[in-house]
Enzyme design. Structure first.
Site, short mmCIF file in Angstrom:
data_model
loop_
_atom_site.label_atom_id
_atom_site.label_comp_id
_atom_site.label_asym_id
_atom_site.label_seq_id
_atom_site.Cartn_x
_atom_site.Cartn_y
_atom_site.Cartn_z
N CYS A 10 1.03 -1.24 0.00
CA CYS A 10 0.13 -0.05 -0.06
C CYS A 10 0.76 1.22 0.08
O CYS A 10 2.13 1.06 0.20
CB CYS A 10 -0.86 0.22 1.40
N CYS A 13 3.09 1.40 3.02
CA CYS A 13 4.39 0.70 3.09
C CYS A 13 5.47 1.06 2.02
O CYS A 13 6.49 1.15 2.24
CB CYS A 13 3.83 -0.66 2.22
#
Length: 79
Positions: A10, A13
């Site tokens: 994501c 991240c």
């Protein structure tokens, strides 16, 4: 030093990975960064909220995007 970024890939991240790479570059240290995106692997670390940040197989943070400064402090604490 081995650093792992735990998460599904994501935006948070990716931001944590970018911050980790910046921290390593600024410190001039030798460290590898690995992204762990397999949820079963992430769960083995006991991380229920991503992104997770791991240094040398020890979970240092999860559920938030650490700043470059925070990452540097965690790395320095390893010495």
């Amino acid at each position: 030093m081995e650093i792992k970024i735990l998460g599904s890939g994501c935006a948070n991240c990716k931001k944590l990975e970018a911050n980790a790479r910046a921290a390593i570059a600024e410190m001039g240290i030798d460290a590898s960064i690995t992204k762990v995106e397999d949820i079963k692997e992430v769960m083995k670390y006991g991380v229920m909220r991503t992104p997770g940040f791991v240094i040398n197989e020890k979970v240092k943070s999860y559920g938030k995007v650490l700043s470059t400064t925070e990452i540097k402090k965690l790395i320095q604490a390893q010495d």
